[in-house]
Design a protein around this motif. Structure first.
Motif, PDB file in Angstrom:
ATOM      1  N   ARG A 276       0.777  -1.188  -0.214  1.00  0.00           N
ATOM      2  CA  ARG A 276      -0.009   0.130   0.060  1.00  0.00           C
ATOM      3  C   ARG A 276       0.748   1.277   0.031  1.00  0.00           C
ATOM      4  O   ARG A 276       1.902   1.227   0.426  1.00  0.00           O
ATOM      5  CB  ARG A 276      -0.959   0.047   1.194  1.00  0.00           C
ATOM      6  N   ASP A 277       0.527   2.142  -0.695  1.00  0.00           N
ATOM      7  CA  ASP A 277       1.092   3.704  -0.815  1.00  0.00           C
ATOM      8  C   ASP A 277       0.179   4.410   0.088  1.00  0.00           C
ATOM      9  O   ASP A 277      -0.868   4.851  -0.072  1.00  0.00           O
ATOM     10  CB  ASP A 277       1.124   4.196  -2.083  1.00  0.00           C
ATOM     11  N   LEU A 278       0.760   4.638   1.389  1.00  0.00           N
ATOM     12  CA  LEU A 278       0.054   5.442   2.485  1.00  0.00           C
ATOM     13  C   LEU A 278      -0.151   6.892   1.787  1.00  0.00           C
ATOM     14  O   LEU A 278      -1.070   7.517   2.156  1.00  0.00           O
ATOM     15  CB  LEU A 278       0.947   5.452   3.584  1.00  0.00           C
ATOM     16  N   THR A 279       0.863   7.273   1.132  1.00  0.00           N
ATOM     17  CA  THR A 279       0.675   8.781   0.728  1.00  0.00           C
ATOM     18  C   THR A 279      -0.315   8.860  -0.455  1.00  0.00           C
ATOM     19  O   THR A 279      -1.224   9.964  -0.252  1.00  0.00           O
ATOM     20  CB  THR A 279       2.118   9.139   0.148  1.00  0.00           C
ATOM     21  N   ALA A 280      -0.555   7.867  -1.440  1.00  0.00           N
ATOM     22  CA  ALA A 280      -1.285   8.248  -2.345  1.00  0.00           C
ATOM     23  C   ALA A 280      -2.723   7.554  -1.861  1.00  0.00           C
ATOM     24  O   ALA A 280      -3.849   7.533  -2.628  1.00  0.00           O
ATOM     25  CB  ALA A 280      -1.091   7.291  -3.629  1.00  0.00           C
ATOM     26  N   ARG A 281      -2.647   6.808  -0.882  1.00  0.00           N
ATOM     27  CA  ARG A 281      -3.868   6.393  -0.271  1.00  0.00           C
ATOM     28  C   ARG A 281      -4.433   4.933  -1.034  1.00  0.00           C
ATOM     29  O   ARG A 281      -5.694   5.082  -1.173  1.00  0.00           O
ATOM     30  CB  ARG A 281      -5.027   7.336   0.256  1.00  0.00           C
ATOM     31  N   LYS A 282      -3.620   4.170  -1.397  1.00  0.00           N
ATOM     32  CA  LYS A 282      -4.236   3.294  -2.094  1.00  0.00           C
ATOM     33  C   LYS A 282      -3.116   1.863  -2.332  1.00  0.00           C
ATOM     34  O   LYS A 282      -2.233   1.973  -1.909  1.00  0.00           O
ATOM     35  CB  LYS A 282      -4.427   3.651  -3.738  1.00  0.00           C
ATOM     36  N   CYS A 283      -3.965   0.574  -2.592  1.00  0.00           N
ATOM     37  CA  CYS A 283      -3.271  -0.572  -2.572  1.00  0.00           C
ATOM     38  C   CYS A 283      -2.771  -0.503  -4.231  1.00  0.00           C
ATOM     39  O   CYS A 283      -3.511  -0.292  -5.188  1.00  0.00           O
ATOM     40  CB  CYS A 283      -4.191  -1.776  -2.373  1.00  0.00           C
ATOM     41  N   ILE A 284      -1.406  -0.476  -4.106  1.00  0.00           N
ATOM     42  CA  ILE A 284      -0.669  -0.759  -5.294  1.00  0.00           C
ATOM     43  C   ILE A 284      -0.153  -2.080  -6.158  1.00  0.00           C
ATOM     44  O   ILE A 284       0.237  -2.139  -7.324  1.00  0.00           O
ATOM     45  CB  ILE A 284       0.512   0.425  -5.570  1.00  0.00           C
ATOM     46  N   LYS A 285      -0.256  -2.989  -5.169  1.00  0.00           N
ATOM     47  CA  LYS A 285       0.179  -4.212  -5.608  1.00  0.00           C
ATOM     48  C   LYS A 285      -0.002  -5.428  -4.576  1.00  0.00           C
ATOM     49  O   LYS A 285      -0.034  -5.256  -3.480  1.00  0.00           O
ATOM     50  CB  LYS A 285       1.772  -4.350  -5.667  1.00  0.00           C
ATOM     51  N   GLU A 286      -0.738  -6.604  -5.299  1.00  0.00           N
ATOM     52  CA  GLU A 286      -0.944  -7.622  -4.456  1.00  0.00           C
ATOM     53  C   GLU A 286      -0.301  -8.808  -5.145  1.00  0.00           C
ATOM     54  O   GLU A 286      -0.152  -9.071  -6.161  1.00  0.00           O
ATOM     55  CB  GLU A 286      -2.410  -8.107  -4.619  1.00  0.00           C
ATOM     56  N   PHE A 287       0.277  -9.788  -4.275  1.00  0.00           N
ATOM     57  CA  PHE A 287       0.775 -10.764  -4.484  1.00  0.00           C
ATOM     58  C   PHE A 287       0.719 -12.030  -3.546  1.00  0.00           C
ATOM     59  O   PHE A 287       0.418 -11.720  -2.305  1.00  0.00           O
ATOM     60  CB  PHE A 287       2.396 -10.618  -4.965  1.00  0.00           C
ATOM     61  N   GLY A 288       1.473 -13.300  -3.891  1.00  0.00           N
ATOM     62  CA  GLY A 288       1.484 -14.333  -2.728  1.00  0.00           C
ATOM     63  C   GLY A 288       0.068 -14.672  -2.332  1.00  0.00           C
ATOM     64  O   GLY A 288      -0.089 -15.215  -1.359  1.00  0.00           O
ATOM     65  N   SER A 289      -0.795 -14.824  -3.353  1.00  0.00           N
ATOM     66  CA  SER A 289      -2.302 -15.327  -2.969  1.00  0.00           C
ATOM     67  C   SER A 289      -1.911 -16.966  -2.813  1.00  0.00           C
ATOM     68  O   SER A 289      -1.379 -17.631  -3.483  1.00  0.00           O
ATOM     69  CB  SER A 289      -3.112 -15.119  -3.911  1.00  0.00           C
ATOM     70  N   ILE A 290      -2.745 -17.293  -1.607  1.00  0.00           N
ATOM     71  CA  ILE A 290      -2.560 -18.869  -0.940  1.00  0.00           C
ATOM     72  C   ILE A 290      -4.151 -19.107  -0.949  1.00  0.00           C
ATOM     73  O   ILE A 290      -5.255 -18.198  -0.658  1.00  0.00           O
ATOM     74  CB  ILE A 290      -1.905 -18.866   0.012  1.00  0.00           C
ATOM     75  N   ASN A 291      -4.414 -20.358  -1.098  1.00  0.00           N
ATOM     76  CA  ASN A 291      -5.686 -20.871  -1.270  1.00  0.00           C
ATOM     77  C   ASN A 291      -6.248 -20.794   0.524  1.00  0.00           C
ATOM     78  O   ASN A 291      -5.383 -21.297   1.454  1.00  0.00           O
ATOM     79  CB  ASN A 291      -5.921 -22.379  -1.679  1.00  0.00           C
ATOM     80  N   VAL A 292      -7.363 -20.417   0.559  1.00  0.00           N
ATOM     81  CA  VAL A 292      -7.883 -20.008   2.067  1.00  0.00           C
ATOM     82  C   VAL A 292      -9.226 -20.821   2.095  1.00  0.00           C
ATOM     83  O   VAL A 292      -9.777 -20.853   3.266  1.00  0.00           O
ATOM     84  CB  VAL A 292      -8.086 -18.656   2.470  1.00  0.00           C
ATOM     85  N   SER A 293      -9.492 -21.551   1.166  1.00  0.00           N
ATOM     86  CA  SER A 293     -11.086 -22.004   1.103  1.00  0.00           C
ATOM     87  C   SER A 293     -11.206 -23.425   2.072  1.00  0.00           C
ATOM     88  O   SER A 293     -12.126 -23.434   2.576  1.00  0.00           O
ATOM     89  CB  SER A 293     -11.272 -22.601  -0.263  1.00  0.00           C
ATOM     90  N   ASN A 294      -9.947 -23.979   2.276  1.00  0.00           N
ATOM     91  CA  ASN A 294     -10.046 -25.187   3.263  1.00  0.00           C
ATOM     92  C   ASN A 294     -10.048 -24.819   4.603  1.00  0.00           C
ATOM     93  O   ASN A 294      -9.888 -25.808   5.490  1.00  0.00           O
ATOM     94  CB  ASN A 294      -9.096 -26.271   2.692  1.00  0.00           C
ATOM     95  N   VAL A 302     -14.606 -16.814  13.607  1.00  0.00           N
ATOM     96  CA  VAL A 302     -13.446 -16.036  12.513  1.00  0.00           C
ATOM     97  C   VAL A 302     -12.509 -17.045  12.197  1.00  0.00           C
ATOM     98  O   VAL A 302     -11.991 -17.995  12.738  1.00  0.00           O
ATOM     99  CB  VAL A 302     -12.718 -15.176  13.601  1.00  0.00           C
ATOM    100  N   SER A 303     -12.258 -16.735  10.763  1.00  0.00           N
ATOM    101  CA  SER A 303     -11.314 -17.387  10.234  1.00  0.00           C
ATOM    102  C   SER A 303      -9.811 -17.367  10.425  1.00  0.00           C
ATOM    103  O   SER A 303      -9.916 -16.179  10.759  1.00  0.00           O
ATOM    104  CB  SER A 303     -11.543 -17.416   8.523  1.00  0.00           C
ATOM    105  N   PRO A 304      -9.139 -18.258  10.576  1.00  0.00           N
ATOM    106  CA  PRO A 304      -7.811 -18.127  11.070  1.00  0.00           C
ATOM    107  C   PRO A 304      -6.936 -17.431  10.130  1.00  0.00           C
ATOM    108  O   PRO A 304      -7.425 -17.381   8.862  1.00  0.00           O
ATOM    109  CB  PRO A 304      -7.154 -19.455  11.405  1.00  0.00           C
ATOM    110  N   PRO A 305      -5.894 -16.688  10.419  1.00  0.00           N
ATOM    111  CA  PRO A 305      -5.149 -15.972   9.562  1.00  0.00           C
ATOM    112  C   PRO A 305      -4.161 -16.922   8.542  1.00  0.00           C
ATOM    113  O   PRO A 305      -3.808 -17.988   8.970  1.00  0.00           O
ATOM    114  CB  PRO A 305      -4.205 -15.001  10.219  1.00  0.00           C
ATOM    115  N   SER A 306      -4.377 -16.486   7.111  1.00  0.00           N
ATOM    116  CA  SER A 306      -3.583 -17.308   6.333  1.00  0.00           C
ATOM    117  C   SER A 306      -2.168 -17.032   6.284  1.00  0.00           C
ATOM    118  O   SER A 306      -1.385 -17.952   6.307  1.00  0.00           O
ATOM    119  CB  SER A 306      -4.284 -17.012   4.688  1.00  0.00           C
TER     120      SER A 306
END
Length: 409
Positions: A276-294, A302-306
């Motif tokens: 996240r760019d705190l100056t521009a106040r936005k998320c600029i990149k997402e990565f490292g997605s892992i499966n949380v469905s199971n 509450v779901s445990p943190p991935s």
């Protein structure tokens, strides 16, 4: 035919050895909790069971293991100069080890309850410890005495961090408050109150004035720690477990990052690392997605943190994350793709097969719907998805290029 002698399909007789010498092993490395690197980044320290293990990053092998008889390591810290490894124990002891010689230098009783957090200051001289007895103490590691004993926290102190540019200490406890302590005057400068749930991470921005805090209440708070006031609250709609500062000159696959940008990386229950760019106040990149469905929900719904932990190492040029199922993922810059993956815990082994040319890899079936394929030399692991239930068996083709797996469903 005598015992230990077998005939192949071609009629050739093969005699099996009766005694074997261990050549190599894939062992448990990480069972949850803190992870950290030494300054050069060639070794990673992992919480494992009741102790810690030091793993060589290139080979994935354990080079140093520390376990205390009838005791449990509850926290640890590596000094910024790479000379010391400190362990905090459930028995309220601190043990100081020489990193280079790998020997115990000294130990002392530090608190009245287990030590839950510890960290070094940038000079490697001072060590701060937080305890379940609600106190925070600062120690001079060279002279082995307590320089400060801060009282006023409520509940377990689970987070301690030195300010990178001044003699100040940031702490948080189970009362969900953040406290800023001044070492020069030995007093609490500010108590920051906004979080409604446990504060899981804090980071001081490069300006030395702005503090970022995250927690399980699904918000990011920005604070002016000179004034002790909240600057902004950002809703993120997920419980966060970690936050780190990313230098704005880091090699990132992102265009148009301004020189004065303040970049942070966060990770939590959704299984995605976000820059996240705190100056521009936005998320600029997402990565490292892992499966949380199971992942199953806890008793409170509450779901445990991935993702459970996050580290940025400037010298390595990588972001390292620990998942809730005990995997260590190292994302390299600038592409932010997985550079290496270490499996912390394999659980019960159901089947195994050697695969690849010259048996270069070993495939493992555990209590998981994913097959794990380890490189025998680096222990880098690939997770193969496709099944919806636990894999029970596997086999490899004669040329080592095909792997077959079967599961319950």
């Amino acid at each position: 035919m005598s015992k230990g002698v077998f005939k192949t399909a071609e009629g050739e007789l093969i005699t099996l050895k009766s005694n074997y010498k261990l050549a190599d092993k894939i062992e448990t490395l990480y069972t949850g909790g803190k992870i950290d690197f030494n300054p050069s980044g060639d070794h990673v320290v992992l919480t494992c069971g009741a102790g810690v293990k030091v793993v060589q990053g290139e080979t994935g092998r354990v080079v140093w293991q520390l376990e205390e008889e009838e005791d449990t390591v509850t926290s640890f810290a590596v000094s910024p100069d790479g000379k010391l490894l400190m362990l905090g124990l459930r028995s309220q002891l601190i043990k100081q080890y020489d990193w280079l010689d790998r020997k115990l230098l000294k130990s002392w009783k530090a608190h009245l309850s287990p030590i839950m957090a510890m960290t070094f200051d940038p000079t490697s001289t001072l060590l701060a410890t937080g305890s379940a007895d609600s106190t925070v103490k600062v120690w001079d590691c060279n002279r082995n005495y307590c320089t400060h004993n801060f009282r006023g926290s409520s509940g377990v102190v689970h987070l301690v961090q030195f300010h990178p540019k001044s003699l100040q200490l940031i702490t948080s406890s189970s009362d969900c408050k953040i406290r800023l302590w001044d070492l020069s005057s030995s007093r609490c400068l500010h108590v920051l109150e906004s979080h409604m749930s446990l504060v899981t991470g804090v980071a001081v921005c490069p300006d030395g004035i702005t503090l970022v805090s995250v927690g399980r209440d699904k918000i990011i708070n920005l604070w002016n720690i000179q004034e002790g006031k909240s600057k902004r609250t950002i809703p993120v709609f997920e419980s966060l477990e970690a936050v780190v500062i990313i230098p704005n000159d880091a090699l990132l696959p992102i265009k148009e990052v301004k020189n004065d940008a303040i970049l942070i990386a966060t990770a939590g229950e959704k299984g995605i690392i976000k820059i996240r760019d705190l100056t521009a106040r936005k998320c600029i990149k997402e990565f490292g997605s892992i499966n949380v469905s199971n992942q199953a929900e806890s008793s409170d719904g509450v779901s445990p943190p991935s993702y459970a932990h996050l580290v940025y190492h400037s010298q390595l040029g990588c972001v390292t994350a620990a998942t809730v199922d005990h995997n260590i993922l190292i994302f390299g810059l600038p592409d932010l793709k997985v550079k290496k993956q270490l499996i912390g815990y394999n659980d019960e082994i159901l089947d195994i097969a050697l695969v690849g040319v010259d048996n270069s890899h070993v495939a493992v079936a555990t209590n998981s719907e994913q097959a794990r394929v380890f490189n025998r030399h680096s222990l880098n692991c690939q997770l193969l998805s496709g099944h919806s239930d636990i894999i029970l068996s596997m086999d490899c083709s004669s040329d080592g290029k095909m792997l077959a797996t079967s599961s319950k469903v």
